[in-house]
Write a protein that holds these residues in place. Structure first.
Motif, PDB file in Angstrom:
ATOM      1  N   GLY A 155       0.795  -1.229   0.000  1.00 26.47           N
ATOM      2  CA  GLY A 155       0.000   0.000   0.000  1.00 26.47           C
ATOM      3  C   GLY A 155       0.822   1.271   0.000  1.00 26.47           C
ATOM      4  O   GLY A 155       0.283   2.373  -0.169  1.00 26.47           O
ATOM      5  N   LEU A 156       2.143   1.133   0.175  1.00 20.65           N
ATOM      6  CA  LEU A 156       3.010   2.302   0.302  1.00 20.65           C
ATOM      7  C   LEU A 156       3.029   3.194  -0.942  1.00 20.65           C
ATOM      8  O   LEU A 156       2.939   4.424  -0.809  1.00 20.65           O
ATOM      9  CB  LEU A 156       4.426   1.855   0.664  1.00 20.65           C
ATOM     10  CG  LEU A 156       5.425   2.962   0.995  1.00 20.65           C
ATOM     11  CD1 LEU A 156       4.938   3.770   2.191  1.00 20.65           C
ATOM     12  CD2 LEU A 156       6.806   2.365   1.279  1.00 20.65           C
ATOM     13  N   PRO A 157       3.129   2.659  -2.163  1.00 17.23           N
ATOM     14  CA  PRO A 157       3.195   3.546  -3.336  1.00 17.23           C
ATOM     15  C   PRO A 157       2.013   4.500  -3.438  1.00 17.23           C
ATOM     16  O   PRO A 157       2.193   5.686  -3.737  1.00 17.23           O
ATOM     17  CB  PRO A 157       3.243   2.561  -4.513  1.00 17.23           C
ATOM     18  CG  PRO A 157       3.860   1.331  -3.945  1.00 17.23           C
ATOM     19  CD  PRO A 157       3.332   1.242  -2.551  1.00 17.23           C
ATOM     20  N   SER A 158       0.791   3.999  -3.199  1.00 21.45           N
ATOM     21  CA  SER A 158      -0.378   4.880  -3.302  1.00 21.45           C
ATOM     22  C   SER A 158      -0.382   5.922  -2.198  1.00 21.45           C
ATOM     23  O   SER A 158      -0.805   7.067  -2.413  1.00 21.45           O
ATOM     24  CB  SER A 158      -1.665   4.042  -3.256  1.00 21.45           C
ATOM     25  OG  SER A 158      -1.741   3.310  -2.040  1.00 21.45           O
ATOM     26  N   ILE A 159       0.108   5.557  -1.004  1.00 16.30           N
ATOM     27  CA  ILE A 159       0.192   6.525   0.087  1.00 16.30           C
ATOM     28  C   ILE A 159       1.173   7.645  -0.277  1.00 16.30           C
ATOM     29  O   ILE A 159       0.885   8.833  -0.112  1.00 16.30           O
ATOM     30  CB  ILE A 159       0.634   5.837   1.390  1.00 16.30           C
ATOM     31  CG1 ILE A 159      -0.441   4.871   1.883  1.00 16.30           C
ATOM     32  CG2 ILE A 159       0.932   6.874   2.475  1.00 16.30           C
ATOM     33  CD1 ILE A 159      -0.020   4.050   3.088  1.00 16.30           C
ATOM     34  N   LEU A 160       2.341   7.260  -0.792  1.00 13.57           N
ATOM     35  CA  LEU A 160       3.368   8.255  -1.138  1.00 13.57           C
ATOM     36  C   LEU A 160       2.907   9.158  -2.275  1.00 13.57           C
ATOM     37  O   LEU A 160       3.174  10.368  -2.265  1.00 13.57           O
ATOM     38  CB  LEU A 160       4.667   7.554  -1.518  1.00 13.57           C
ATOM     39  CG  LEU A 160       5.363   6.750  -0.411  1.00 13.57           C
ATOM     40  CD1 LEU A 160       6.619   6.067  -0.953  1.00 13.57           C
ATOM     41  CD2 LEU A 160       5.714   7.639   0.775  1.00 13.57           C
ATOM     42  N   ASP A 161       2.214   8.574  -3.258  1.00 13.58           N
ATOM     43  CA  ASP A 161       1.726   9.378  -4.383  1.00 13.58           C
ATOM     44  C   ASP A 161       0.731  10.434  -3.931  1.00 13.58           C
ATOM     45  O   ASP A 161       0.625  11.514  -4.542  1.00 13.58           O
ATOM     46  CB  ASP A 161       1.082   8.477  -5.432  1.00 13.58           C
ATOM     47  CG  ASP A 161       2.103   7.640  -6.187  1.00 13.58           C
ATOM     48  OD1 ASP A 161       3.300   7.995  -6.153  1.00 13.58           O
ATOM     49  OD2 ASP A 161       1.706   6.619  -6.797  1.00 13.58           O
ATOM     50  N   ALA A 162      -0.018  10.136  -2.887  1.00 12.82           N
ATOM     51  CA  ALA A 162      -1.063  11.055  -2.422  1.00 12.82           C
ATOM     52  C   ALA A 162      -0.532  12.129  -1.479  1.00 12.82           C
ATOM     53  O   ALA A 162      -1.245  13.104  -1.185  1.00 12.82           O
ATOM     54  CB  ALA A 162      -2.175  10.260  -1.723  1.00 12.82           C
ATOM     55  N   LEU A 163       0.689  11.992  -0.993  1.00 12.92           N
ATOM     56  CA  LEU A 163       1.225  12.976  -0.056  1.00 12.92           C
ATOM     57  C   LEU A 163       1.496  14.306  -0.763  1.00 12.92           C
ATOM     58  O   LEU A 163       2.061  14.330  -1.855  1.00 12.92           O
ATOM     59  CB  LEU A 163       2.528  12.475   0.566  1.00 12.92           C
ATOM     60  CG  LEU A 163       2.454  11.260   1.483  1.00 12.92           C
ATOM     61  CD1 LEU A 163       3.844  10.899   1.984  1.00 12.92           C
ATOM     62  CD2 LEU A 163       1.515  11.513   2.660  1.00 12.92           C
ATOM     63  N   PRO A 164       1.112  15.416  -0.164  1.00 18.53           N
ATOM     64  CA  PRO A 164       1.445  16.725  -0.754  1.00 18.53           C
ATOM     65  C   PRO A 164       2.950  16.959  -0.686  1.00 18.53           C
ATOM     66  O   PRO A 164       3.611  16.553   0.279  1.00 18.53           O
ATOM     67  CB  PRO A 164       0.681  17.716   0.129  1.00 18.53           C
ATOM     68  CG  PRO A 164       0.513  17.015   1.438  1.00 18.53           C
ATOM     69  CD  PRO A 164       0.373  15.553   1.111  1.00 18.53           C
ATOM     70  N   GLN A 165       3.487  17.568  -1.714  1.00 11.24           N
ATOM     71  CA  GLN A 165       4.928  17.794  -1.773  1.00 11.24           C
ATOM     72  C   GLN A 165       5.252  19.266  -1.535  1.00 11.24           C
ATOM     73  O   GLN A 165       4.567  20.148  -2.055  1.00 11.24           O
ATOM     74  CB  GLN A 165       5.480  17.366  -3.139  1.00 11.24           C
ATOM     75  CG  GLN A 165       5.344  15.889  -3.419  1.00 11.24           C
ATOM     76  CD  GLN A 165       6.143  15.039  -2.440  1.00 11.24           C
ATOM     77  OE1 GLN A 165       7.296  15.313  -2.140  1.00 11.24           O
ATOM     78  NE2 GLN A 165       5.499  13.996  -1.920  1.00 11.24           N
ATOM     79  N   PRO A 166       6.287  19.541  -0.757  1.00 10.16           N
ATOM     80  CA  PRO A 166       6.688  20.937  -0.525  1.00 10.16           C
ATOM     81  C   PRO A 166       7.488  21.467  -1.700  1.00 10.16           C
ATOM     82  O   PRO A 166       7.903  20.702  -2.585  1.00 10.16           O
ATOM     83  CB  PRO A 166       7.568  20.838   0.720  1.00 10.16           C
ATOM     84  CG  PRO A 166       8.222  19.494   0.570  1.00 10.16           C
ATOM     85  CD  PRO A 166       7.167  18.599  -0.061  1.00 10.16           C
ATOM     86  N   LEU A 167       7.661  22.771  -1.712  1.00 13.05           N
ATOM     87  CA  LEU A 167       8.533  23.381  -2.715  1.00 13.05           C
ATOM     88  C   LEU A 167       9.976  23.241  -2.238  1.00 13.05           C
ATOM     89  O   LEU A 167      10.604  24.176  -1.763  1.00 13.05           O
ATOM     90  CB  LEU A 167       8.169  24.855  -2.915  1.00 13.05           C
ATOM     91  CG  LEU A 167       6.788  25.111  -3.503  1.00 13.05           C
ATOM     92  CD1 LEU A 167       6.504  26.610  -3.534  1.00 13.05           C
ATOM     93  CD2 LEU A 167       6.670  24.515  -4.895  1.00 13.05           C
ATOM     94  N   LEU A 168      10.506  22.025  -2.385  1.00 16.46           N
ATOM     95  CA  LEU A 168      11.835  21.704  -1.869  1.00 16.46           C
ATOM     96  C   LEU A 168      12.714  21.200  -3.001  1.00 16.46           C
ATOM     97  O   LEU A 168      12.324  20.288  -3.744  1.00 16.46           O
ATOM     98  CB  LEU A 168      11.722  20.616  -0.786  1.00 16.46           C
ATOM     99  CG  LEU A 168      13.006  20.180  -0.101  1.00 16.46           C
ATOM    100  CD1 LEU A 168      13.523  21.306   0.787  1.00 16.46           C
ATOM    101  CD2 LEU A 168      12.776  18.924   0.715  1.00 16.46           C
ATOM    102  N   ILE A 169      13.880  21.800  -3.141  1.00 18.75           N
ATOM    103  CA  ILE A 169      14.827  21.391  -4.171  1.00 18.75           C
ATOM    104  C   ILE A 169      15.808  20.394  -3.563  1.00 18.75           C
ATOM    105  O   ILE A 169      16.432  20.691  -2.547  1.00 18.75           O
ATOM    106  CB  ILE A 169      15.601  22.597  -4.733  1.00 18.75           C
ATOM    107  CG1 ILE A 169      14.634  23.609  -5.342  1.00 18.75           C
ATOM    108  CG2 ILE A 169      16.633  22.149  -5.759  1.00 18.75           C
ATOM    109  CD1 ILE A 169      15.313  24.872  -5.814  1.00 18.75           C
ATOM    110  N   PRO A 170      15.954  19.198  -4.144  1.00 13.59           N
ATOM    111  CA  PRO A 170      16.930  18.230  -3.619  1.00 13.59           C
ATOM    112  C   PRO A 170      18.332  18.830  -3.582  1.00 13.59           C
ATOM    113  O   PRO A 170      18.682  19.695  -4.385  1.00 13.59           O
ATOM    114  CB  PRO A 170      16.843  17.064  -4.628  1.00 13.59           C
ATOM    115  CG  PRO A 170      15.485  17.192  -5.229  1.00 13.59           C
ATOM    116  CD  PRO A 170      15.206  18.671  -5.279  1.00 13.59           C
TER     117      PRO A 170
END
Length: 354
Positions: A155-170
């Motif tokens: 179930g992890l991939p769908s959880i990660l895909d749904a997480l909001p992402q910050p404006l963060l540059i690697p």
């Protein structure tokens, strides 16, 4: 009294924290009272409690701190404070690396810490074993753990895909941007220097009064001229290390590619100096009186090493440079031209005794 496990996570990662806590509870047979997770109902901040004060209380003495190191985590000042408190108090810490972050993205934050990838089966197994050791807990049977672990990973991939992402540059991308910016500044600086040089050239040419002066100015502002002068100075330095008769022989043998033959008409001073150079193993004289450089002598080796780049350069396309040189010196820019050698390489290049 604080809980045994403190789950440090960003509020935006609540679904991921929820799934991980379920894995810990069901896969490790752990009671909810042993886990503190601020964003989860029943495991977080009690109703009416001060948020900051309660967090400070919970992070005082947990047996283990599990940090969900995600892009949202790194963008949260509050999470980084929890991370700092964990270090300062020397708590047992288990950082979980959350995709899309890579090891290179968190090297500065996680220096000297062993990171566990949340999406790797073996890493989760290791986390389970470490937690059981730290908590002195037997945990659930292995078969139950593996069942819950696999459900979590599925179930992890769908959880990660749904997480909001910050404006963060690697970090790696940020470093690349910094390098590109630095390179761009350097290029701009070079172009500005070039423009200044061109402006100076135009100003000087406008004030020039004769052809020789124009040639001198053009030579001074030519990049190929800089290269030529560097090569000439290198060879001239090596020539000065030699006796003048050997320098003359260098010009004859390398520049004009003509042998020198000693005979009765040779000047006495010239013969004396050649003989002295032969005794120093810088030149050799055969039975017919022909003189040649001793190529194995260290000083002669250095001469040849300095001469060849100059010859290669002058064999290239240096027409504009040659024209400017000829206008200034009224002679040819050529390695078989003694006047060129005398003007730019070694003024001693002349037959001794003349």
């Amino acid at each position: 009294m604080s809980s045994e496990i403190f789950v440090s996570h960003a509020v935006r990662d609540k679904p991921l924290a929820d799934a991980l806590v379920d894995l810990l509870q069901l896969g490790l047979n752990m009671n909810s009272e042993r886990i503190f997770c601020s964003s989860l109902e029943g495991l977080g901040i009690p109703s009416g409690a001060n948020f900051v004060d309660h967090i400070k209380s919970e992070i005082q003495s947990p047996k283990a701190v599990i940090a969900l190191i995600s892009p949202n985590y790194l963008a949260s000042q509050f999470c980084l404070c929890e991370l700092g408190a964990t270090w300062a108090m020397s708590h047992q810490m288990f950082p979980l690396l959350i995709p899309p972050l890579k090891y290179s993205d968190v090297q500065g934050v996680m220096t000297a810490l062993q990171l566990t990838k949340v999406n790797h089966k073996d890493d989760l197994n290791q986390l389970r074993d470490q937690l059981q050791t730290v908590l002195s807990s037997k945990g659930a049977p292995t078969a139950r753990w593996e069942n819950k672990r696999d459900k979590f990973l599925n179930g992890l991939p769908s959880i990660l895909d749904a997480l909001p992402q910050p404006l963060l540059i690697p970090a790696a991308e940020h470093e690349k941007v910094k390098r590109d910016y630095k390179d761009a500044k350097a290029t701009i600086g070079e172009l500005e220097d070039h423009l200044e040089q061109r402006d100076a050239l135009i100003t000087q040419l406008s004030a020039a009064k004769d052809k020789v002066e124009v040639a001198r100015i053009k030579t001074a502002h030519s990049s190929t001229s800089d290269t030529l002068r560097t090569l000439e100075k290198n060879l001239a330095k090596k020539l000065k290390e030699l006796p003048r008769v050997v320098a003359f022989l260098v010009f004859k043998e390398l520049g004009q590619r003509e042998p020198i033959k000693l005979d009765a008409s040779s000047a006495k001073e010239f013969l004396t100096e050649v003989q002295s150079a032969a005794e120093g193993k810088l030149v050799q004289i055969d039975d017919e009186g022909l003189c040649s450089l001793v190529s194995v002598h260290p000083k002669i080796k250095r001469i040849e090493e300095a001469y060849q780049p100059l010859r290669k350069f002058l064999d290239g396309d240096v027409q504009d440079l040659a024209e400017a040189f000829e206008d200034e010196y009224d002679t040819l820019l050529a390695l078989d031209n003694r006047e060129y050698w005398e003007a730019r390489l070694d003024p001693r290049i002349r037959p001794i005794g003349d």
